[in-house]
Design a protein around this motif. Sequence first.
Motif, PDB file in Angstrom:
ATOM      1  N   SER A  15      -9.887 -35.753   7.969  1.00 28.48           N
ATOM      2  CA  SER A  15     -10.651 -37.132   8.539  1.00 28.48           C
ATOM      3  C   SER A  15     -12.210 -36.373   8.894  1.00 28.48           C
ATOM      4  N   ALA A  16     -12.600 -37.020   8.852  1.00 25.82           N
ATOM      5  CA  ALA A  16     -14.232 -37.291   9.772  1.00 25.82           C
ATOM      6  C   ALA A  16     -15.235 -37.708   9.397  1.00 25.82           C
ATOM      7  N   SER A  17     -16.224 -37.615   9.824  1.00 25.84           N
ATOM      8  CA  SER A  17     -16.961 -38.699  10.025  1.00 25.84           C
ATOM      9  C   SER A  17     -18.549 -38.316   9.548  1.00 25.84           C
ATOM     10  N   MET A  18     -19.288 -39.463   8.636  1.00 25.74           N
ATOM     11  CA  MET A  18     -20.783 -38.348   8.472  1.00 25.74           C
ATOM     12  C   MET A  18     -21.470 -37.851   9.853  1.00 25.74           C
ATOM     13  N   GLY A  19     -21.900 -36.370   9.439  1.00 23.91           N
ATOM     14  CA  GLY A  19     -22.787 -35.405  11.039  1.00 23.91           C
ATOM     15  C   GLY A  19     -21.503 -34.717  11.156  1.00 23.91           C
ATOM     16  N   ASP A  20     -20.033 -34.973  10.838  1.00 23.35           N
ATOM     17  CA  ASP A  20     -19.136 -33.585  11.614  1.00 23.35           C
ATOM     18  C   ASP A  20     -19.420 -32.628  10.384  1.00 23.35           C
ATOM     19  N   THR A  21     -18.954 -31.517  11.168  1.00 23.26           N
ATOM     20  CA  THR A  21     -18.516 -30.514  10.238  1.00 23.26           C
ATOM     21  C   THR A  21     -17.340 -30.095  10.128  1.00 23.26           C
ATOM     22  N   VAL A  22     -17.254 -30.180   8.958  1.00 21.71           N
ATOM     23  CA  VAL A  22     -15.858 -29.652   8.359  1.00 21.71           C
ATOM     24  C   VAL A  22     -15.766 -27.676   8.148  1.00 21.71           C
ATOM     25  N   ARG A  23     -14.481 -27.276   8.103  1.00 26.56           N
ATOM     26  CA  ARG A  23     -14.062 -26.123   7.875  1.00 26.56           C
ATOM     27  C   ARG A  23     -13.403 -25.876   7.000  1.00 26.56           C
ATOM     28  N   VAL A  24     -13.633 -24.902   5.808  1.00 26.19           N
ATOM     29  CA  VAL A  24     -13.209 -24.961   4.642  1.00 26.19           C
ATOM     30  C   VAL A  24     -12.685 -23.049   4.490  1.00 26.19           C
ATOM     31  N   ARG A  25     -10.918 -22.512   5.207  1.00 23.47           N
ATOM     32  CA  ARG A  25     -10.753 -22.140   4.965  1.00 23.47           C
ATOM     33  C   ARG A  25     -10.202 -20.889   3.328  1.00 23.47           C
ATOM     34  N   VAL A  26     -10.938 -19.616   2.915  1.00 28.77           N
ATOM     35  CA  VAL A  26     -10.155 -19.781   1.278  1.00 28.77           C
ATOM     36  C   VAL A  26      -9.783 -18.437   1.663  1.00 28.77           C
ATOM     37  N   ASN A  27      -8.370 -17.912   1.167  1.00 32.13           N
ATOM     38  CA  ASN A  27      -7.484 -16.910   0.854  1.00 32.13           C
ATOM     39  C   ASN A  27      -8.030 -16.726  -0.549  1.00 32.13           C
ATOM     40  N   LYS A  81     -12.826 -34.771  -2.638  1.00 33.15           N
ATOM     41  CA  LYS A  81     -11.568 -33.645  -2.983  1.00 33.15           C
ATOM     42  C   LYS A  81     -12.006 -32.119  -2.679  1.00 33.15           C
ATOM     43  N   VAL A  82     -11.455 -31.071  -1.811  1.00 25.86           N
ATOM     44  CA  VAL A  82     -12.280 -30.300  -1.891  1.00 25.86           C
ATOM     45  C   VAL A  82     -11.690 -28.756  -2.337  1.00 25.86           C
ATOM     46  N   VAL A  83     -11.985 -27.977  -3.021  1.00 25.04           N
ATOM     47  CA  VAL A  83     -11.698 -27.031  -3.631  1.00 25.04           C
ATOM     48  C   VAL A  83     -12.176 -25.231  -3.249  1.00 25.04           C
ATOM     49  N   GLY A  84     -11.031 -24.315  -2.922  1.00 24.64           N
ATOM     50  CA  GLY A  84     -12.035 -23.268  -3.184  1.00 24.64           C
ATOM     51  C   GLY A  84     -11.576 -22.539  -3.932  1.00 24.64           C
ATOM     52  N   LEU A  85     -12.757 -21.609  -4.332  1.00 20.65           N
ATOM     53  CA  LEU A  85     -13.334 -21.071  -5.382  1.00 20.65           C
ATOM     54  C   LEU A  85     -13.200 -19.323  -5.746  1.00 20.65           C
ATOM     55  N   ALA A  86     -12.989 -18.594  -6.434  1.00 21.13           N
ATOM     56  CA  ALA A  86     -13.371 -17.049  -6.256  1.00 21.13           C
ATOM     57  C   ALA A  86     -13.522 -16.893  -8.020  1.00 21.13           C
ATOM     58  N   VAL A  87     -14.534 -15.740  -8.268  1.00 22.56           N
ATOM     59  CA  VAL A  87     -14.672 -15.081  -9.173  1.00 22.56           C
ATOM     60  C   VAL A  87     -14.305 -13.350  -8.880  1.00 22.56           C
ATOM     61  N   ASN A  88     -13.835 -13.433  -9.915  1.00 25.68           N
ATOM     62  CA  ASN A  88     -13.354 -11.560 -10.189  1.00 25.68           C
ATOM     63  C   ASN A  88     -14.035 -11.011 -10.647  1.00 25.68           C
ATOM     64  N   SER A  89     -14.203  -9.826 -11.056  1.00 26.96           N
ATOM     65  CA  SER A  89     -15.052  -8.964 -11.228  1.00 26.96           C
ATOM     66  C   SER A  89     -15.100  -8.814 -13.135  1.00 26.96           C
ATOM     67  N   ALA A  90     -14.254  -9.947 -13.305  1.00 26.74           N
ATOM     68  CA  ALA A  90     -14.140  -9.417 -15.144  1.00 26.74           C
ATOM     69  C   ALA A  90     -14.710 -11.348 -14.766  1.00 26.74           C
ATOM     70  N   ASP A  91     -15.069 -11.667 -14.411  1.00 27.92           N
ATOM     71  CA  ASP A  91     -16.172 -13.010 -13.849  1.00 27.92           C
ATOM     72  C   ASP A  91     -15.036 -13.959 -14.439  1.00 27.92           C
ATOM     73  N   LEU A  92     -13.699 -14.055 -14.351  1.00 28.80           N
ATOM     74  CA  LEU A  92     -12.697 -15.344 -14.608  1.00 28.80           C
ATOM     75  C   LEU A  92     -12.250 -15.983 -12.791  1.00 28.80           C
ATOM     76  N   ARG A  93     -12.546 -17.205 -13.156  1.00 26.03           N
ATOM     77  CA  ARG A  93     -12.548 -18.159 -12.336  1.00 26.03           C
ATOM     78  C   ARG A  93     -11.459 -18.266 -11.516  1.00 26.03           C
ATOM     79  N   GLY A  94     -11.093 -18.566 -10.436  1.00 27.01           N
ATOM     80  CA  GLY A  94     -10.152 -19.415  -9.969  1.00 27.01           C
ATOM     81  C   GLY A  94     -10.451 -20.606  -8.616  1.00 27.01           C
TER      82      GLY A  94
END
Length: 161
Positions: A15-27, A81-94
Amino acid sequence: MRSAPSVSAILTPTSASMGDTVRVRVNARDNAGLRSVGFAIINPAGDTLPGSRQFIQVAGAAVDTVFAFALPKSLQPAQFKVVGLAVNSADLRGVSAPLQLSVVDLLPPSVRITTPSEGDSYPLSDSILVRVQVADSGGVAEVRLRGVAIRRDSLQNTQVV
């Protein structure tokens, strides 16, 4: 057959206000190797929030990284909604499971008195026109003004409020 990378994400704060910084950790993990990881913030209409889709180039089978994003001050309060994204060497997206981000209005309204100017003085029985400019990203519901009169006794150098 090749499969998409596995991706998980952690959002801080949720939960954040406008102007705040959010952090997204992607594994992200992929046996064939990763090419890029990133994240996106999705508004209630299902569109990506401008500037929030960020990717970095990576190498290796596993990546754990943190992104920082400053929420625009013009953003209206809503559920995102916030989503983490990854692309592999075969161009498949998770894509990770979506995380909820509540954007709330914690910014105070801006108030500026345009008249009278600070230090102006008026006769005791005079009327004073007060003009203010008030703005708030969530709208202004009510404005209240309270006046304080300060009388100065120049002979005794005292003030009466």
